[in-house]
Design a protein around this motif. Structure first.
Motif, mmCIF file in Angstrom:
data_model
loop_
_atom_site.group_PDB
_atom_site.id
_atom_site.type_symbol
_atom_site.label_atom_id
_atom_site.label_comp_id
_atom_site.label_asym_id
_atom_site.label_seq_id
_atom_site.Cartn_x
_atom_site.Cartn_y
_atom_site.Cartn_z
ATOM 1 N N ALA A 19 3.005 10.367 -5.926
ATOM 2 C CA ALA A 19 2.553 9.055 -6.386
ATOM 3 C C ALA A 19 1.616 8.432 -5.372
ATOM 4 C CB ALA A 19 3.759 8.155 -6.636
ATOM 5 N N ARG A 20 1.901 8.686 -4.106
ATOM 6 C CA ARG A 20 1.065 8.108 -3.070
ATOM 7 C C ARG A 20 -0.326 8.733 -3.023
ATOM 8 N NH1 ARG A 20 4.800 8.316 1.196
ATOM 9 N NH2 ARG A 20 6.068 6.904 -0.029
ATOM 10 N N LEU A 21 -0.467 9.899 -3.658
ATOM 11 C CA LEU A 21 -1.780 10.530 -3.728
ATOM 12 C C LEU A 21 -2.729 9.688 -4.565
ATOM 13 C CD1 LEU A 21 -1.286 14.358 -4.419
ATOM 14 C CD2 LEU A 21 -2.503 13.323 -2.513
ATOM 15 N N GLY A 22 -2.145 8.849 -5.428
ATOM 16 C CA GLY A 22 -2.991 8.036 -6.280
ATOM 17 C C GLY A 22 -2.672 8.206 -7.750
ATOM 18 N N PHE A 23 -1.449 8.691 -8.028
ATOM 19 C CA PHE A 23 -1.041 8.827 -9.424
ATOM 20 C C PHE A 23 -0.360 7.539 -9.864
ATOM 21 C CE2 PHE A 23 -0.554 13.549 -10.438
ATOM 22 C CZ PHE A 23 -1.446 13.943 -9.462
ATOM 23 N N ALA A 24 -0.616 7.146 -11.071
ATOM 24 C CA ALA A 24 0.156 6.056 -11.659
ATOM 25 C C ALA A 24 0.458 6.466 -13.086
ATOM 26 C CB ALA A 24 -0.642 4.765 -11.642
ATOM 27 N N ARG A 43 1.869 -3.735 -22.029
ATOM 28 C CA ARG A 43 0.677 -4.116 -21.273
ATOM 29 C C ARG A 43 1.039 -4.456 -19.834
ATOM 30 N NH1 ARG A 43 -1.419 -8.436 -25.324
ATOM 31 N NH2 ARG A 43 -3.026 -8.955 -23.820
ATOM 32 N N VAL A 44 2.227 -5.043 -19.648
ATOM 33 C CA VAL A 44 2.678 -5.317 -18.279
ATOM 34 C C VAL A 44 2.834 -4.003 -17.519
ATOM 35 C CG1 VAL A 44 4.559 -6.219 -16.866
ATOM 36 C CG2 VAL A 44 3.841 -7.456 -18.906
ATOM 37 N N GLU A 45 3.369 -3.026 -18.199
ATOM 38 C CA GLU A 45 3.532 -1.712 -17.556
ATOM 39 C C GLU A 45 2.193 -1.147 -17.141
ATOM 40 O OE1 GLU A 45 7.112 1.155 -18.429
ATOM 41 O OE2 GLU A 45 5.736 0.982 -20.119
ATOM 42 N N ILE A 46 1.207 -1.284 -18.004
ATOM 43 C CA ILE A 46 -0.125 -0.786 -17.663
ATOM 44 C C ILE A 46 -0.666 -1.544 -16.467
ATOM 45 C CG2 ILE A 46 -2.504 -0.553 -18.477
ATOM 46 C CD1 ILE A 46 -1.383 -0.063 -21.269
ATOM 47 N N ALA A 47 -0.408 -2.841 -16.442
ATOM 48 C CA ALA A 47 -0.844 -3.636 -15.293
ATOM 49 C C ALA A 47 -0.188 -3.122 -14.022
ATOM 50 C CB ALA A 47 -0.492 -5.103 -15.503
ATOM 51 N N ARG A 48 1.096 -2.772 -14.132
ATOM 52 C CA ARG A 48 1.799 -2.248 -12.960
ATOM 53 C C ARG A 48 1.117 -0.985 -12.446
ATOM 54 N NH1 ARG A 48 7.972 -1.068 -13.767
ATOM 55 N NH2 ARG A 48 7.158 0.591 -15.067
ATOM 56 N N CYS A 49 0.692 -0.147 -13.388
ATOM 57 C CA CYS A 49 -0.030 1.067 -12.985
ATOM 58 C C CYS A 49 -1.330 0.698 -12.283
ATOM 59 C CB CYS A 49 -0.373 1.916 -14.205
ATOM 60 S SG CYS A 49 1.033 2.722 -14.973
ATOM 61 N N LEU A 50 -2.047 -0.251 -12.859
ATOM 62 C CA LEU A 50 -3.355 -0.600 -12.317
ATOM 63 C C LEU A 50 -3.261 -1.274 -10.956
ATOM 64 C CD1 LEU A 50 -5.089 -1.900 -15.555
ATOM 65 C CD2 LEU A 50 -5.317 0.333 -14.469
ATOM 66 N N ALA A 51 -2.161 -1.991 -10.727
ATOM 67 C CA ALA A 51 -2.014 -2.729 -9.476
ATOM 68 C C ALA A 51 -2.011 -1.801 -8.274
ATOM 69 C CB ALA A 51 -0.730 -3.560 -9.496
ATOM 70 N N SER A 52 -1.698 -0.548 -8.488
ATOM 71 C CA SER A 52 -1.654 0.368 -7.359
ATOM 72 C C SER A 52 -3.005 1.004 -7.091
ATOM 73 C CB SER A 52 -0.613 1.461 -7.619
ATOM 74 O OG SER A 52 -0.982 2.201 -8.767
ATOM 75 N N LYS A 53 -4.053 0.564 -7.791
ATOM 76 C CA LYS A 53 -5.399 1.097 -7.650
ATOM 77 C C LYS A 53 -5.366 2.629 -7.666
ATOM 78 C CE LYS A 53 -7.526 -2.915 -6.079
ATOM 79 N NZ LYS A 53 -6.637 -3.914 -6.670
ATOM 80 N N PRO A 54 -4.948 3.177 -8.787
ATOM 81 C CA PRO A 54 -4.754 4.626 -8.827
ATOM 82 C C PRO A 54 -6.067 5.399 -8.918
ATOM 83 C CG PRO A 54 -4.375 3.696 -10.986
ATOM 84 C CD PRO A 54 -4.659 2.547 -10.077
ATOM 85 N N ARG A 55 -5.977 6.678 -8.638
ATOM 86 C CA ARG A 55 -7.128 7.558 -8.826
ATOM 87 C C ARG A 55 -6.959 8.366 -10.102
ATOM 88 N NH1 ARG A 55 -7.657 10.965 -3.604
ATOM 89 N NH2 ARG A 55 -9.501 11.681 -4.697
ATOM 90 N N LEU A 56 -5.688 8.468 -10.546
ATOM 91 C CA LEU A 56 -5.423 9.168 -11.796
ATOM 92 C C LEU A 56 -4.382 8.370 -12.553
ATOM 93 C CD1 LEU A 56 -5.652 11.654 -13.670
ATOM 94 C CD2 LEU A 56 -3.880 12.734 -12.296
#
Lengths: 292, 298, 281
Positions: C95-100, C179-192
């Motif tokens: 996950a720390r690699l940039g997965f959300a 949509r909140v869940e998607i926001a949670r994913c986006l908050a981590s500035k993912p790469r994937l």
């Protein structure tokens, strides 16, 4: 007035020390780690302190030793039980507690066998207890906030989600496990200091029941719940007796058991959780009234 | 003590443990319910049988039936006031487990204290003369009639239970619930009724083992229940949750080990056998000998 | 390997690096006992691509997603992210690699507010290994908490839920929770970004909004894998589609080609209409 304070002081001290027992269970449950090993560590703490004190070791050193030993034991135990969850973990820790009991009884001269150890001379003042418990509360409060608080929340309820959010669940669980043991040992040591004795019943089933009850009744999501639970459970026999209803005090144990049962089923998050539910109900009502 | 007599002791202990542990395994495997009041129910049923024997002259079988009835009743009460509401109200599995442990501990505490009050917190025992003991010489060893009865009852009980679970419609319904508590109702299984029935059988088993044990031993009290509970847990974990033959095997194995430890002079370490077993099994083979592998739900 | 000065990659090398796929699966197998949930799947996801993953129920989509994020098990094959083989890594390290990722069922914390839930996503950029170190550092730096908060608010803005931030998830509609869940994913500035049926249970208006959001994210260069049943959404949003059936990759390509592939259509029994290409491409 002074007499009143004096008699309540003993109660107050008991609550403080037992609060640590409750904390040890609460901090594990809050992390989703169903561990009651804090009780076994309570006994380890009590005996370590007693053994060292009877040999003239400085009290502070003895306390530190008690906590340190419990930390090591807890850490090793956490590695051994790493793959277990829920009930299985719970019962394994109960088995651990019982084994501590067996070790104590079979400890010969060192642990005083069935009789336990007497004559521990390490007086502790109420103020000192307040400070110690206060510091522990502060620590637990800090762990319930911010990054760590949120992380533990998720580790408790949804491990795989936590992992997908880059939370090292293994590390957090181990930490909770070890801290649970440390606080339990601290409580046990202070209890031995308070009572002057260490007894094999310190790791017995009733202690496990009491510890669990305090946390269930108060609510295990927060240290505040454990504190409330500890105070309430310890006060209950007194409270029921003082109500003086004819024959009522004979039935306090039935009331006690029924209380645990009722709260476990209908208030699974304890009294504290009940308050929270109220708060969110209010929130929902406000939302419903606000939306057209 | 002669080795042969030790064998008899172990066999009888194993038989009692078998019946008791089967009750625990049944509800655990079928309903995902760990009834920590099982030990208290055991003691309470034994007390009922003892009281009955003290009051009236009835055939021995009637005492056993009374014990079973008492056990079944208490277990059904547990279902109604604890397990059913928890099933309804709490959806989070972790939460449900915790609540179940606490609720059964509370319930067990109440039963323990009621029995304690009735017995003035003393050890109680089966009235002398209420059962005619006779010893038989079976060549290799000597056995009392009660010992033979207990052993036979356990074996027959295990066989009957196995048949019930595997070959009857009710057993099938129970297995359906065990497999999937959410799908079973869709197949027409009345979960609540089956749950009550399962608990009743489980309680009856506790009652039966309690009534038999109180005759065999010199007396029992509340702590007997606690001790048995932990050993039953060890047995169910070793044998595998929900497996009858696993339970039977594990029960006799534990009985043998415990008898050996006591005979070797380490009586105070007897309980360590069960605890060590629990930890060892959970570490190396958490599904037990014959378990279905549902041991760990992360 | 040169030890002196690190050499800047040449322009062709940079271009090649940029063109190299972000995620590569080689012969991935997920076995449940004797049954293969994922059966030797190999595929590559290019940088900035928005890929769809379709297939009937039980085709292995969720198992594949779980294996890719290492939350689920990987029985065989290899996983590579940006050239790094991570097949043996633990889920949180991955996950720390940039997965959300989001899940098929909504997984929000009931006792945290919407904002707090999304902050957990932002937190992920701060949590390091040792708990004690994390804890001490979180006590020490008040500023970090503010940063998490800001990132969370930004993510909520992106999904249009900034005004819901103090509400509790159970008071929200299912679509809003997603949509909140998607926001949670986006908050981590993912790469994937891995989304498992993100629009299930949403109204068509909400679905369109999410589709628009995913397109915006693609325009910003975010690589995404989208598992969905809604073929029209897949068609309108994705560059490339992978189709699974019985754990095997049975087709891949442009969404219209895949949808018209006879093998795929046979798998989805009942798909009658041919998906037509839009006149504006």
């Amino acid at each position: 007035m002074l007499h009143f304070l004096a008699s309540w002081e003993v109660f107050f001290q008991t609550v403080l020390v037992n609060a640590l027992l409750a904390f040890s269970v609460q901090i594990a449950l809050r992390a989703g780690v169903f561990s009651l090993a804090g009780v076994g560590c309570w006994a380890i703490g009590a005996y370590t302190l007693s053994i060292l004190n009877l040999r003239g070791v400085n009290t502070l050193v003895a306390i530190v030793a008690a906590v340190a030993i419990a930390c090591v034991v807890s850490y090793l135990l956490s590695l051994v039980l790493v793959r277990l969850r829920g009930l299985y973990l719970g019962m394994a820790t109960v088995a651990f507690n019982q084994m501590v009991g067996v070790a104590i009884i079979n400890g010969g001269e060192l642990t005083g066998g069935e009789m336990g150890l007497y004559g521990v001379n390490a007086p502790v003042t109420t103020l000192q207890l307040v400070i110690v418990v206060g510091v522990v509360c502060l620590m637990l409060w800090a762990m319930e906030r911010g990054v760590l608080g949120r992380a533990y929340n998720i580790v408790r309820d949804d491990e795989s989600l936590a992992e997908s959010l880059a939370i090292d669940t293994g590390s957090l669980r181990r930490f909770a496990f070890v801290l649970s043991g440390a606080i339990g040992a601290l409580g046990g040591a202070l209890n031995a200091m308070l009572l002057g004795i260490a007894s094999p019943t310190d790791a017995d089933f009733p202690v496990i029941v009491i510890a669990l009850t305090m946390v269930i009744v108060g609510g295990f999501h927060s240290w505040r719940g454990a504190l409330i639970g500890a105070a309430l459970i310890l006060w209950l026999p007194i409270g029921i007796q003082s109500f003086g209803i004819r024959g009522m005090h004979e039935w306090w144990s039935v009331v006690y058991g029924a209380l645990i049962l009722g709260i476990a089923v209908y208030f699974p998050k304890g009294l504290l959780g009940g308050l929270q539910k109220l708060r969110s109900l209010v929130d929902r009502r406000a939302v419903r009234e606000a939306t057209p | 003590m002669l080795a042969e007599q030790l064998l008899v002791n172990a066999a009888v202990l194993g038989a009692v443990l078998t019946l008791f542990a089967l009750g625990l395994s049944l509800t655990w495997g079928a309903l995902d319910v760990l009834n920590l009041a099982h030990g208290a129910i055991f003691v309470a049923s034994a007390w009922v049988a003892t009281r009955l024997a003290n009051s009236v002259e009835v055939p021995f079988v009637a005492l056993l039936v009374a014990g079973m009835a008492a056990g079944a009743l208490l277990a059904v009460v547990a279902e109604l006031i604890a397990f059913r509401p928890i099933r309804r109200l709490i959806s989070n599995k972790r939460q449900a487990e915790l609540s179940m442990v606490a609720a059964t501990v509370g319930f067990g505490f109440v039963i323990d204290n009621l029995v304690g009050r009735a017995t003035s917190h003393q050890v109680f025992s089966f009235p002398i003369g209420a059962f005619e003991f006779r010893q038989y010489d079976l060549g290799v060893f000597k056995a009392f009639n009660i010992e033979i009865i207990i052993f036979a009852t356990a074996i027959i009980g295990a066989l009957l239970l196995n048949y019930w679970i595997m070959r009857t419609r009710q057993g099938m319904a129970i297995r359906a619930i065990a497999f999937s508590p959410r799908i079973a109702p869709l197949l027409g299984v009345k979960v609540d009724n089956m749950a009550a029935l399962t608990m009743a059988v489980s309680g009856a088993l506790a009652g039966l083992s309690g009534s038999l044990m109180v005759v065999w031993t010199s007396g029992m009290d509340i702590s007997t229940g606690h001790s048995l509970l932990l050993r039953a847990f060890a047995i169910v974990v070793l044998g595998g949750v929900g497996s009858v033959k696993g339970c039977v095997l594990a029960a006799f194995l534990l009985a043998a080990v415990e008898t050996g430890i006591v005979a070797a002079g380490y009586g105070s370490m007897r309980d360590a056998a069960a605890f060590s077993l629990i930890i060892l099994v959970l570490l190396f083979r958490p599904q037990g000998l014959f378990g279905t592998g549902r041991a760990m739900r992360a | 390997m040169t030890t002196a000065t690190a050499q800047r990659p040449s322009a062709p090398e940079q271009a090649a690096a940029a063109a190299a796929p972000l995620l590569v699966l080689r012969d991935v197998v997920v076995a449940y006992g004797a049954v293969l949930g994922v059966d030797h799947v190999s595929l590559a996801v290019g940088r900035g691509q928005l890929c769809g993953l379709i297939g009937p129920n039980g085709s292995g989509k969720s198992s594949l997603l779980a294996a890719v994020s290492r939350v689920g098990k990987l029985s065989g094959g290899s996983l590579e992210f940006d050239g790094q083989d991570y097949s043996a890594w633990s889920a949180h390290r991955v996950a720390r690699l940039g997965f959300a990722r989001s899940f098929q069922t909504v997984r929000l914390q009931e006792d945290l507010t919407v904002l707090e839930n999304v902050m957990v996503g932002a937190d992920k950029t701060r949590l390091s290994g040792a708990t004690v170190a994390t804890w001490l550092s979180s006590l020490a730096s008040r500023g970090d908490e503010a940063k998490s908060r800001a990132a969370a608010l930004e993510a909520l803005d992106q999904v249009g839920l900034a005004d819901m931030r103090d509400r509790f998830p159970t008071t929200l509609s299912y679509g809003t929770q997603r949509r909140v869940e998607i926001a949670r994913c986006l908050a981590s500035k993912p790469r994937l970004l891995l989304l498992d049926e993100p629009t299930a249970g949403m109204s068509s208006a909400e679905t369109d909004e999410i589709a628009a959001l995913l397109m915006r994210l693609r325009a910003e260069g975010l690589t995404q894998i989208l598992v969905a049943h809604d073929l029209s959404m897949i068609h309108s949003v994705t560059d490339h589609v992978f189709a699974l059936n019985f754990g095997k990759l049975v087709a891949q390509g442009r969404s219209t080609d895949v949808a018209n592939d006879p093998v795929v259509r046979a798998a989805y029994i009942g798909v009658v209409e041919t998906v037509e290409e839009d006149s504006d491409g």
